[in-house]
Design an enzyme around this catalytic site. Structure first.
Site, short mmCIF file in Angstrom:
data_model
loop_
_atom_site.label_atom_id
_atom_site.label_comp_id
_atom_site.label_asym_id
_atom_site.label_seq_id
_atom_site.Cartn_x
_atom_site.Cartn_y
_atom_site.Cartn_z
N GLY A 1 0.12 -6.12 5.65
CA GLY A 1 0.65 -4.75 5.03
C GLY A 1 1.76 -3.81 5.96
N ARG A 2 1.22 -2.91 6.78
CA ARG A 2 2.01 -2.15 7.78
C ARG A 2 2.89 -2.59 8.61
NH1 ARG A 2 -3.60 1.20 8.82
NH2 ARG A 2 -4.13 -0.93 8.36
N ASP B 1 0.75 -1.11 -0.19
CA ASP B 1 0.01 0.04 0.11
C ASP B 1 0.79 1.31 -0.07
OD1 ASP B 1 -2.28 -1.27 -0.10
OD2 ASP B 1 -2.37 -1.90 2.22
N LYS C 1 0.31 -8.16 -2.88
CA LYS C 1 -1.01 -7.28 -3.11
C LYS C 1 -0.89 -6.05 -3.68
CE LYS C 1 -4.15 -6.19 0.24
NZ LYS C 1 -4.83 -4.87 -0.26
N THR D 1 -12.30 -6.55 7.16
CA THR D 1 -11.57 -6.61 8.66
C THR D 1 -11.73 -5.42 9.38
OG1 THR D 1 -9.46 -6.44 7.33
CG2 THR D 1 -10.17 -8.57 8.13
N ASP E 1 -20.59 -3.36 -8.08
CA ASP E 1 -21.38 -2.71 -9.06
C ASP E 1 -22.36 -3.52 -9.82
OD1 ASP E 1 -22.32 -0.62 -11.04
OD2 ASP E 1 -20.11 0.34 -10.80
N ILE E 2 -22.97 -3.22 -10.88
CA ILE E 2 -23.82 -4.00 -11.36
C ILE E 2 -23.33 -5.03 -12.24
CG2 ILE E 2 -25.87 -2.19 -11.39
CD1 ILE E 2 -25.22 -2.11 -14.39
N PRO E 3 -23.98 -6.27 -12.05
CA PRO E 3 -23.04 -7.45 -12.92
C PRO E 3 -22.30 -7.05 -14.14
CG PRO E 3 -25.16 -8.11 -12.05
CD PRO E 3 -25.21 -6.63 -11.68
N ASN E 4 -23.30 -6.23 -15.30
CA ASN E 4 -22.45 -5.84 -16.45
C ASN E 4 -21.12 -5.20 -16.38
OD1 ASN E 4 -22.79 -5.95 -19.35
ND2 ASN E 4 -22.98 -3.67 -19.06
N LYS F 1 -11.56 -4.73 -5.19
CA LYS F 1 -12.90 -4.79 -4.40
C LYS F 1 -13.98 -4.35 -5.16
CE LYS F 1 -10.86 -4.80 0.43
NZ LYS F 1 -9.61 -4.36 -0.04
N LEU F 2 -14.04 -4.93 -6.42
CA LEU F 2 -15.26 -4.37 -7.27
C LEU F 2 -16.41 -4.65 -6.78
CD1 LEU F 2 -13.88 -6.13 -10.62
CD2 LEU F 2 -13.53 -3.60 -9.85
N ASP G 1 -6.34 -6.19 -5.69
CA ASP G 1 -7.40 -5.99 -4.64
C ASP G 1 -8.01 -4.63 -4.79
OD1 ASP G 1 -8.76 -6.29 -2.31
OD2 ASP G 1 -7.39 -5.79 -0.89
O1 C5P Z 1 -1.47 -2.70 6.78
P1 C5P Z 1 -2.60 -3.70 7.09
O2 C5P Z 1 -1.86 -5.06 7.23
O3 C5P Z 1 -3.59 -3.78 7.83
O4 C5P Z 1 -3.17 -4.11 5.51
C1 C5P Z 1 -4.32 -5.03 5.05
C2 C5P Z 1 -4.41 -4.98 3.74
O5 C5P Z 1 -5.50 -5.77 3.49
C3 C5P Z 1 -5.05 -3.83 3.08
O6 C5P Z 1 -4.41 -3.56 1.83
C4 C5P Z 1 -6.48 -3.69 3.03
O7 C5P Z 1 -6.99 -2.94 1.96
C5 C5P Z 1 -6.66 -5.21 2.62
N1 C5P Z 1 -7.86 -5.85 3.13
C6 C5P Z 1 -8.38 -5.80 4.42
N2 C5P Z 1 -9.48 -6.04 4.73
C7 C5P Z 1 -10.24 -6.98 3.92
C8 C5P Z 1 -9.96 -6.90 2.44
C9 C5P Z 1 -8.75 -6.41 2.45
O8 C5P Z 1 -7.65 -5.20 5.33
N3 C5P Z 1 -11.55 -7.39 4.13
#
Ligand code: C5P
Length: 233
Positions: free
Chosen positions: A210-211, A11, A33, A120, A64-67, A61-62, A59
């Site tokens: 991530g972080r 990220d 990712k 999450t 929207d409408i199916p089309n 995360k789409l 990632d």
């Molecule tokens: O930095 P951190 O470990 O919190 O990053 C988690 C990553 O997972 C982020 O890029 C976030 O967009 C992604 N994510 C999430 N929860 C979800 C789906 C994806 O945290 N349900």
């Protein structure tokens, strides 16, 4: 016993930063990712460049409408992502449209479709504010069943729902799990967290971190240490 791999969330605001992180963590990560921050800044180049190190989990995360979702999957597939995320809450027709578009666009090496259940960062109180009663586990199981029946290849859920999903849906769904935090590290904006060891024991296929890695003083060492934690299970 299934093996659980490490996916590192890059990220970053620009590709140079993301590529630096990718080079540092690639020896310890099986997936990298590309999320909304990097993809919004750099577009398809981000997927193509990062994919030279490891398979890419795109990632976006789409929802929207199916089309429209089918069209987005068709446009993204030539970039070569291994996985593309959609929101299960878009409903069965949307999930099915994404799957069919991936199959049509990608042939044998088609992108796999991962359905995000409940983010999450959302706790029970926030979920109820959005009008969903019953709590995260119940809602995740509802969306997980819906998405798998509609053709998703796997699911994104929090650490808290890995064991309930394995109990309810068995071994087939690929489970990808963000919100993972090594003992002692900050939760940041994540609400439903657990340690890498716990998530691997419960039956995840991939953890997404991530972080705790990218903001560490030494990202390579942080990735190594988490990969080691996954191995000892
Ligand atoms: O930095 P951190 O470990 O919190 O990053 C988690 C990553 O997972 C982020 O890029 C976030 O967009 C992604 N994510 C999430 N929860 C979800 C789906 C994806 O945290 N349900």
């Amino acid at each position: 016993m299934r093996r659980c791999g490490l996916c590192v969330a890059l990220d970053a605001p620009d590709l140079a930063t993301a590529e630096g992180w990718a080079d540092a963590v690639a020896p310890h990560a099986g997936l990298l990712k590309v999320g909304l921050e990097l993809f919004s800044a750099e577009g398809g180049a981000a997927v193509r460049r990062i994919a030279t190190r490891r398979p890419v989990f795109l990632d976006v995360k789409l929802h929207d409408i199916p089309n429209t979702v089918a069209g987005a999957v068709r446009s993204l597939a030539p970039l070569g992502p291994a996985w593309i995320t959609i929101h299960a809450a878009g409903g069965p027709a949307m999930v099915e449209a994404a799957r069919k578009a991936a199959e049509a666009a990608g042939g044998v090496a088609r992108p796999r479709i991962l359905a995000v259940t409940v983010l999450t960062s959302i706790d029970a109180a926030t979920l109820s504010e959005t009008g969903v009663s019953g709590g995260p586990v119940q809602q995740v199981l509802r969306l997980a069943r819906l998405a798998m029946a509609a053709g998703a290849d796997g699911l994104v859920c929090s650490p808290r729902e890995v064991a309930p999903i394995r109990d309810a849906l068995g071994e087939l769904p690929v489970l990808v799990v963000p919100g993972v935090r090594p003992a002692g590290s900050a939760a940041d904006d994540q609400a439903r967290t657990a340690t890498p060891e716990q998530v691997a024991r419960d039956g995840a296929d991939w953890i997404v971190v991530g972080r705790p890695i990218t903001q560490a003083a030494d990202p390579a060492e942080a990735a190594w240490s988490i990969a080691q934690a996954l191995r000892v299970n």
